[in-house]
Design a protein around this motif. Structure first.
Motif, PDB file in Angstrom:
ATOM      1  N   GLY A 179       0.786  -1.223   0.000  1.00 21.15           N
ATOM      2  CA  GLY A 179       0.000   0.000   0.000  1.00 21.15           C
ATOM      3  C   GLY A 179       0.817   1.271   0.000  1.00 21.15           C
ATOM      4  N   SER A 180       0.079   2.383   0.060  1.00 18.69           N
ATOM      5  CA  SER A 180       0.653   3.716   0.230  1.00 18.69           C
ATOM      6  C   SER A 180       0.661   3.999   1.728  1.00 18.69           C
ATOM      7  CB  SER A 180      -0.197   4.750  -0.504  1.00 18.69           C
ATOM      8  OG  SER A 180       0.240   6.053  -0.211  1.00 18.69           O
ATOM      9  N   VAL A 181       1.826   4.335   2.271  1.00 22.37           N
ATOM     10  CA  VAL A 181       2.016   4.334   3.725  1.00 22.37           C
ATOM     11  C   VAL A 181       2.582   5.658   4.213  1.00 22.37           C
ATOM     12  CG1 VAL A 181       3.325   3.275   5.610  1.00 22.37           C
ATOM     13  CG2 VAL A 181       2.361   1.836   3.803  1.00 22.37           C
ATOM     14  N   VAL A 182       2.070   6.119   5.350  1.00 23.47           N
ATOM     15  CA  VAL A 182       2.662   7.224   6.103  1.00 23.47           C
ATOM     16  C   VAL A 182       2.864   6.721   7.525  1.00 23.47           C
ATOM     17  CG1 VAL A 182       2.368   9.582   6.971  1.00 23.47           C
ATOM     18  CG2 VAL A 182       1.522   8.970   4.684  1.00 23.47           C
ATOM     19  N   ASP A 183       4.095   6.863   8.062  1.00 22.92           N
ATOM     20  CA  ASP A 183       4.303   6.423   9.435  1.00 22.92           C
ATOM     21  C   ASP A 183       4.463   7.609  10.372  1.00 22.92           C
ATOM     22  OD1 ASP A 183       7.141   6.952  10.297  1.00 22.92           O
ATOM     23  OD2 ASP A 183       7.658   5.617   8.646  1.00 22.92           O
ATOM     24  N   ALA A 184       4.388   7.337  11.684  1.00 21.25           N
ATOM     25  CA  ALA A 184       4.324   8.388  12.699  1.00 21.25           C
ATOM     26  C   ALA A 184       5.673   8.974  13.067  1.00 21.25           C
ATOM     27  CB  ALA A 184       3.664   7.837  13.963  1.00 21.25           C
ATOM     28  N   GLY A 185       6.767   8.357  12.620  1.00 24.18           N
ATOM     29  CA  GLY A 185       8.075   8.832  13.035  1.00 24.18           C
ATOM     30  C   GLY A 185       8.372   8.470  14.478  1.00 24.18           C
TER      31      GLY A 185
END
Length: 325
Positions: A134-140
């Motif tokens: 998928g297309s992913v954004v993580d929280a850092g």
């Protein structure tokens, strides 16, 4: 005796949400899992570690220690090009971990054990796309845990995923792999990141936050190609402003010339550099994929470069596991 085969797709790394210690969270990866190209490993139980590939053998030795098993006989069936921006290290390490675990009928616990395999220390995109695609954004990571020096190896948890979306099946990611010097890795990458974090302008992070929340995530959720591409390109350029001194420009040579050329292609959007490059990517759709591929080959030729051009769907399921025996 079980034989486990694990196959994982590459990933594109669009950039980070923040590289400034002046904000509460550091890093925060943004990326996309791909179906192609892939790494594939096959494992079966053994006494000790057997593998012809030196890097895969090193990861197999780690996996055997982490899992506390007798050993593994590992074969590398397909490999990703190393240090070009496709996440080869993480995908190989996690494939070896899972194959070794499943050969011994164990739960690999990928996210929990990734740090012990040396992965997920900055970006969580590679781990997340290995798990689910998928297309992913993580929280850092919380900035108060960091100085300009990274934590000791393994002394971290993989950042959680805050947004993930399957992308439409008719989208195609254009991946251009020029024959060029590999991107930064290891100690060289750590030194470059240290230099960038020391000087990163926090205002850039605030701009990226607006692009992520108001453009990227809505476009991914609604499957709108042009806005998604525009957001990806904007995030990539803003990240490049942080890296300009470290890599010799917003994009490193020769990625910059390829990006400039491909931005003129009318059927391709979201053109950028993956991680430290030299891989350059763009987004198109199934109906225009052939035209985009022709443009990419022309871009290589016109800039005096050899290389490989790949068209791939976004992966929507993560690594594939097959057990025999």
């Amino acid at each position: 005796m079980a034989i486990a085969t694990v196959s994982a797709g590459a990933r594109l790394h669009v950039g980070f949400q923040n590289l400034s210690l002046a904000r509460r969270r550091l890093y925060g990866g943004i990326g996309v899992g791909l179906e192609e190209p892939r790494v594939t490993v096959t494992a079966e139980p053994a006494s000790g570690v057997e593998c012809d590939d030196p890097l895969a053998r090193a990861y197999a030795s780690r996996a055997v220690d982490v899992l506390d098993v007798s050993g593994v006989a590992l074969a590398l069936e397909e490999r990703l090009p190393r240090h070009v921006g496709l996440g080869s290290g993480t995908q190989l390490a996690l494939s070896v971990l899972v194959a070794t675990a499943r050969a011994h009928d164990l739960d690999p616990r990928v996210r929990a054990r990734a740090p012990a395999m040396g992965r997920g220390g900055r970006s969580g995109v590679g781990v997340a796309t290995f798990e689910d695609g998928g297309s992913v954004v993580d929280a850092g990571h919380p900035t108060n845990r960091f100085t300009t020096e990274p934590p000791a190896e393994g002394d971290w948890t993989v950042p959680p995923v805050v947004a993930r979306h399957d992308l439409p099946d008719d989208w195609r990611f254009l991946v251009v792999v020029p024959d060029a010097e590999p991107g930064r890795s290891g100690d060289d990458e750590d030194a470059s990141m240290r230099s960038v974090v020391e000087r990163a302008d926090p205002a850039v992070a605030d701009e990226i936050a607006g692009v992520v929340t108001r453009k990227l995530l809505p476009a991914a959720a609604e499957g709108r190609l042009e806005p998604f591409g525009e957001a990806v390109a904007e995030i990539g350029r803003k990240n490049g402003a942080w890296y300009a001194d470290a890599q010799g420009g917003v994009f490193r040579p020769p990625a910059g010339t390829l990006v400039e050329t491909l931005e003129e292609c009318p059927v391709c959007t979201g053109v950028g550099q993956s991680s430290w490059g030299p891989v350059v990517y763009g987004v198109t759709d199934r109906d225009h994929a052939e035209e985009a591929e022709v443009a990419a080959r022309a871009a290589l030729r016109d800039n005096g470069l050899e290389g490989r051009v790949i068209l791939s769907r976004s992966d929507s399921s993560g690594a594939r596991v097959q057990i025999d025996g």
